[in-house]
Write a protein that holds these residues in place. Structure first.
Motif, mmCIF file in Angstrom:
data_model
loop_
_atom_site.group_PDB
_atom_site.id
_atom_site.type_symbol
_atom_site.label_atom_id
_atom_site.label_comp_id
_atom_site.label_asym_id
_atom_site.label_seq_id
_atom_site.Cartn_x
_atom_site.Cartn_y
_atom_site.Cartn_z
ATOM 1 N N LEU A 69 0.813 -1.192 0.000
ATOM 2 C CA LEU A 69 0.000 0.000 0.000
ATOM 3 C C LEU A 69 0.859 1.259 0.000
ATOM 4 O O LEU A 69 0.582 2.216 -0.660
ATOM 5 N N THR A 70 1.902 1.242 0.792
ATOM 6 C CA THR A 70 2.719 2.457 0.886
ATOM 7 C C THR A 70 3.216 2.874 -0.488
ATOM 8 O O THR A 70 3.199 4.035 -0.833
ATOM 9 N N LYS A 71 3.633 1.885 -1.278
ATOM 10 C CA LYS A 71 4.155 2.235 -2.590
ATOM 11 C C LYS A 71 3.060 2.793 -3.455
ATOM 12 O O LYS A 71 3.263 3.709 -4.225
ATOM 13 N N GLU A 72 1.863 2.237 -3.307
ATOM 14 C CA GLU A 72 0.773 2.731 -4.120
ATOM 15 C C GLU A 72 0.401 4.130 -3.705
ATOM 16 O O GLU A 72 0.097 4.988 -4.529
ATOM 17 N N GLU A 73 0.464 4.343 -2.413
ATOM 18 C CA GLU A 73 0.170 5.691 -1.947
ATOM 19 C C GLU A 73 1.151 6.669 -2.562
ATOM 20 O O GLU A 73 0.798 7.743 -3.025
ATOM 21 N N LYS A 74 2.395 6.235 -2.552
ATOM 22 C CA LYS A 74 3.407 7.116 -3.113
ATOM 23 C C LYS A 74 3.113 7.397 -4.563
ATOM 24 O O LYS A 74 3.217 8.513 -5.036
ATOM 25 N N GLN A 75 2.736 6.334 -5.273
ATOM 26 C CA GLN A 75 2.413 6.502 -6.676
ATOM 27 C C GLN A 75 1.289 7.485 -6.855
ATOM 28 O O GLN A 75 1.291 8.330 -7.728
ATOM 29 N N ARG A 76 0.318 7.367 -5.992
ATOM 30 C CA ARG A 76 -0.830 8.225 -6.108
ATOM 31 C C ARG A 76 -0.422 9.680 -5.906
ATOM 32 O O ARG A 76 -0.788 10.567 -6.650
ATOM 33 N N LEU A 77 0.359 9.875 -4.862
ATOM 34 C CA LEU A 77 0.812 11.228 -4.588
ATOM 35 C C LEU A 77 1.589 11.786 -5.764
ATOM 36 O O LEU A 77 1.455 12.944 -6.128
ATOM 37 N N ARG A 78 2.381 10.903 -6.333
ATOM 38 C CA ARG A 78 3.195 11.333 -7.443
ATOM 39 C C ARG A 78 2.347 11.763 -8.618
ATOM 40 O O ARG A 78 2.586 12.776 -9.249
ATOM 41 N N LYS A 79 1.300 10.946 -8.859
ATOM 42 C CA LYS A 79 0.442 11.284 -9.983
ATOM 43 C C LYS A 79 -0.233 12.610 -9.755
ATOM 44 O O LYS A 79 -0.359 13.451 -10.639
ATOM 45 N N GLU A 80 -0.619 12.788 -8.503
ATOM 46 C CA GLU A 80 -1.275 14.042 -8.138
ATOM 47 C C GLU A 80 -0.380 15.213 -8.476
ATOM 48 O O GLU A 80 -0.785 16.192 -9.104
ATOM 49 N N LYS A 81 0.845 15.053 -8.055
ATOM 50 C CA LYS A 81 1.771 16.149 -8.285
ATOM 51 C C LYS A 81 1.944 16.399 -9.766
ATOM 52 O O LYS A 81 2.022 17.533 -10.211
ATOM 53 N N LYS A 82 2.007 15.304 -10.494
ATOM 54 C CA LYS A 82 2.213 15.446 -11.931
ATOM 55 C C LYS A 82 1.089 16.218 -12.553
ATOM 56 O O LYS A 82 1.293 17.067 -13.408
ATOM 57 N N GLN A 89 -10.173 13.606 -12.279
ATOM 58 C CA GLN A 89 -10.621 14.903 -11.791
ATOM 59 C C GLN A 89 -9.644 15.986 -12.186
ATOM 60 O O GLN A 89 -10.019 17.065 -12.641
ATOM 61 N N ASP A 90 -8.374 15.629 -12.026
ATOM 62 C CA ASP A 90 -7.365 16.642 -12.319
ATOM 63 C C ASP A 90 -7.364 17.036 -13.774
ATOM 64 O O ASP A 90 -7.235 18.198 -14.123
ATOM 65 N N THR A 91 -7.490 16.031 -14.619
ATOM 66 C CA THR A 91 -7.442 16.375 -16.042
ATOM 67 C C THR A 91 -8.652 17.208 -16.425
ATOM 68 O O THR A 91 -8.554 18.128 -17.235
#
Lengths: 295, 536
Positions: free
Chosen positions: B35-48, B121-123
């Motif tokens: 999960l932690t890695k996925e969370e990180k991925q999610r955060l990363r995508k958000e930032k992107k 949502q972001d897009t």
């Protein structure tokens, strides 16, 4: 040793080549039991040669020879086999370097344009070869040679050039500054090429280099690759004494300050290009080549 | 400089085959992640996404978006590490109304679904904002990869982009995620150097760390404090202290369940490195040491038991220190002593552990020479060098750098230490070094630089502005006879105090570089780098 002196008589052979040839002979004749013993004997032999003729070329040639033959992985368990391998490589080395002068000549003569006036210093067989090649190429040029005291080697060079039908003028060492505005390029040989890319050559080369820099004339050095040596002088004083003076003088004279050195050091910043059998190099590329050769 | 949380995003265009291929790659990577890695991925995508919104549209008809979030990634970064941290090379087109990512990637788990929803949502938000002309980010205007190439794009490290608010925000977010306190800049910065950090020594970064609940190992906290207060200074000392602290960290480390030591330990090290770079920007030598350690850690085979692995790592660190620092200085002394002749007058600047070692060795070998120590404010490191040399019994003279042209006619050689040697032959060292080299050249005095090979750096720099370090400006305030004129310098609006730490010396001023490989001219540094890389 006698072998060496005998080969030395041949004027066409560079002292380093003579040294290497005699080393090879020595290698063929000597009988040591171990590889280490062999190496020790070789080093001793090189020292002996250096003592008789202390020139940079001899020491560099000797060291390179030793490295070249011992660089092969000597896995053969049998000593005589190893020796044979080493002798083979030694012959190969010798063959390569005898061809090197021709290679340099071929590379350099294209830089001499028709109608050029060339300045050279003292007597160098490599420069002679270069000028020979250029003359054979039907180029017209004139040569100024410095007298190069104390041994007047310049006059010898002038004689040889005369025999090739090249118009030559002998000038005083002191007239280099005077003649510099007339010449188009300066070509000198080298006794040794050092790690920084500078050269060690007959005394008087340094001031010729400084003059040519001041007049913005290209300063070319021609040298074979076996003259590359692992020295790094910072200034004139930093060149070891054993190269500066002739061997017999070193042994007999007490106060070296009274003697006049035979060679000087030209720093790389004054040299435009170096022509070697490894190719045409800038002074900073010399270090690259040296790293490849020695490391 | 080692940017610990480096990411590599390939710039790609949105051809569909590539999309599909990359999706597959992403899928493969996603399998078996916690999960932690996925969370990180999610955060990363958000930032992107956020970054996307602010980016310039390069013309809608082009339909190409470049993701230039790559930072210079250490080449030896473990292969296992990079896929984990590589932001999935997801092609996102803000101009497209919906993210193809969201559409194509099959949801693997709840976290990923959340990620996709968020991305969508972001897009949508982005398309609403449309072709807004965002401020051209310095990040995006820096190295431009051609759009169609899958090459990693090199980007400026964050510590020299302080005047760019977007980079700052990104840094802040990253530090927040790693739970490392962010240090704020202090005082007015001279405009030429406003892209660098300027910290105050009175404001240590450890103030914001709460004692019990901290993610950072105590020996690292101590190290960071020592760096920021200037207790440990000098590149060799800093590297050695860093490696010892890492040994302690490895000692106390225990692999959490379901984790591999090789991957997890490297992840654990990242916040430490961020913290240390907050305390004081990392030096080139420290960067190289960290790269080496990370490579060693990732090379640990997975079936190795924990105790065995830890022992191996400790040994590896010990051998690194021994080879690259201690033995190297022995080798360098051997070469350098050949260059010191009797009757020499040697000039040294500041306090370099290597140069001091050379001089002490030469003295023990009965060479007759005397030393002139040149010093400069505000660090006055020369005093330390002076103390060490005099203790040995070497005859010394002490001058300040303003007297340099006065004493240079007496000098026969100049020995300088280096902080790093750059790939184009420039020498990066304490500020004042290039001054000394310049004046020595004018007087035709040979300049010798002594530097171990582990300080050789792949960076290229031609001036001292681009990447430097600003020290505490309050150091420049001098109190004489109880009077301090600069005490209230902050109130004067037009006054800036500049306390630079490093400068670069061009290779024409340096005659010789002595390294553990031998004596080389300054222009041969890239050759050595090349040979070293081949070895590795």
């Amino acid at each position: 040793l006698d072998e060496y002196l005998r080969i030395r008589e041949d004027p066409d052979v560079a002292s380093a080549v003579a040294a290497i040839r005699s080393l090879l002979e020595f290698l063929k004749r000597e009988q040591s039991e171990t590889i280490l013993g062999l190496r020790e004997n070789m080093t001793k032999a090189i020292h002996r040669l250096e003592e008789t003729d202390s020139s940079v070329a001899v020491s560099s040639g000797g060291e390179l020879f030793l490295r070249f033959i011992s660089l092969t992985s000597l896995e053969h368990p049998d000593l005589s086999q190893c020796k044979n391998v080493m002798i083979e490589r030694g012959e190969l080395f010798l063959k390569k370097i005898s061809l090197s002068r021709g290679k340099v000549g071929k590379l350099c003569h294209t830089f001499i344009k028709d109608g050029a006036k060339i300045l050279t210093h003292s007597s160098s067989r490599v420069v002679l070869k270069v000028l020979e090649n250029a003359a054979a190429d039907n180029k017209r040029f004139t040569v100024y040679v410095t007298e190069s005291q104390p041994d007047s080697a310049g006059k010898l060079m002038a004689q040889k050039l005369c025999n090739l039908n090249i118009p030559v003028t002998v000038v005083l060492d002191a007239a280099v500054g005077y003649i510099m505005e007339k010449v188009d390029l300066v070509i000198v040989g080298a006794e040794g090429v050092v790690e920084s890319g500078g050269v060690i050559n007959k005394i008087g080369t340094y001031q010729m280099a400084v003059c040519s820099k001041a007049h913005n004339k290209p300063f070319y050095v021609v040298a074979e690759s076996f003259k590359f040596v692992r020295l790094y002088p910072l200034n004139q004083q930093d060149v070891p004494d054993r190269f500066k003076y002739k061997a017999d003088i070193l042994k007999t004279v007490k106060d070296l300050n009274q003697e006049h050195p035979m060679i000087d050091y030209t720093p790389p910043s004054l040299i435009t290009l170096l022509f070697t059998d490894l190719g045409v190099l800038t002074p900073s590329a010399v270090s690259d080549e040296l790293i490849k050769l020695y490391l | 400089m080692a940017d610990s949380d480096g990411r590599q995003v390939d710039s790609i265009n949105h051809s569909t085959e590539e999309d599909v291929k990359l999706q597959e790659v992403v899928q493969a990577k996603c399998e078996g992640k916690e999960l932690t890695k996925e969370e990180k991925q999610r955060l990363r995508k958000e930032k992107k996404q956020h970054k996307k919104n602010k980016k310039d549209d390069r013309g809608p008809p082009e339909k190409e978006k470049e993701k230039e979030k790559a930072s210079v990634l250490a080449p030896s970064k473990p292969a296992t590490q990079s896929p984990a941290h590589k932001a999935a090379p997801v092609p996102v087109n803000a101009s497209a109304s919906e993210s193809p990512v969201a559409a194509e990637k099959p949801a693997k788990s709840k976290a990923e679904q959340r990620a996709e929803r968020r991305a969508r949502q972001d897009t949508e938000r982005a398309s609403k904002q449309g072709k807004k002309e965002g401020g051209q980010q310095s990040a995006s205007s820096k190295p431009k990869a051609t759009p169609n190439e899958l090459q990693p794009v090199k980007r400026l490290p964050e510590h020299i982009q302080v005047d760019d608010p977007a980079a700052l925000k990104k840094l802040a977010k990253k530090l927040e995620r790693q739970q490392v306190p962010l240090r704020s800049d202090y005082g007015y910065k001279v405009s030429l150097f406003s892209h660098l950090h300027q910290y105050s020594r009175k404001n240590p970064p450890t103030q914001q760390i709460s004692i019990p609940a901290t993610v950072i190992h105590p020996s690292i906290v101590r190290l960071g404090l020592q760096y920021s207060q200037g207790i440990i200074a000098g590149s060799n000392a800093r590297s050695v202290a860093l490696l010892h602290a890492f040994k302690q960290v490895i000692q106390d480390y225990s692999t959490p369940p379901n984790e591999e030591l090789s991957r997890d330990l490297v992840n654990k090290l990242s916040p430490y490195i961020s913290f240390l770079s907050q305390c004081r920007p990392l030096s080139a030598s420290m960067g190289n040491a960290i790269k080496h350690i990370k490579k060693e850690i990732s090379n640990i085979p997975s079936q190795c038991k924990e105790e065995e692995a830890k022992r191996r790592l400790q040994e590896c660190i010990d051998s690194y220190i021994n080879e690259k620092i201690i033995l190297a200085s022995e080798a360098i002394s051997k070469y350098a002593i050949e260059k010191i002749s009797d009757g020499d007058v040697i000039l040294v600047y500041g306090c370099s552990s290597l140069v001091n070692h050379i001089l002490c060795e030469a003295f023990e070998k009965q060479r007759k020479f005397r030393v002139i120590v040149v010093d400069s404010r505000p660090r006055l490191e020369g005093r330390e060098a002076l103390r060490r040399l005099v203790k040995k019994g070497i005859r010394c003279t002490y001058v300040l750098i303003s007297a340099l042209s006065y004493i240079l006619p007496e000098v026969s050689k100049v020995f300088l230490g280096a902080h790093a040697l750059l790939a184009n032959g420039y020498v990066m060292s304490r500020v004042g070094t290039s001054q000394i080299a310049l004046v020595a050249k004018a007087y035709n005095v040979p300049v010798l630089v002594c530097c171990e090979t582990y300080k050789f750096c792949e960076r290229v720099q031609t001036d001292s502005f681009v990447s430097n370090e600003l020290d505490d400006p309050d150091d420049l305030i001098v109190t004489r006879n109880g009077k301090t004129h600069l005490e209230n310098w902050q109130t004067v609006k037009s006054l800036g105090l500049l306390n630079l730490v490093y400068d670069v010396t061009p290779p024409d001023f340096v005659d010789l570089v002595i390294t553990d490989l031998g004596m080389i001219p300054c222009t041969s540094v890239p050759v050595v780098l090349r040979v070293k890389n081949v070895d590795q």
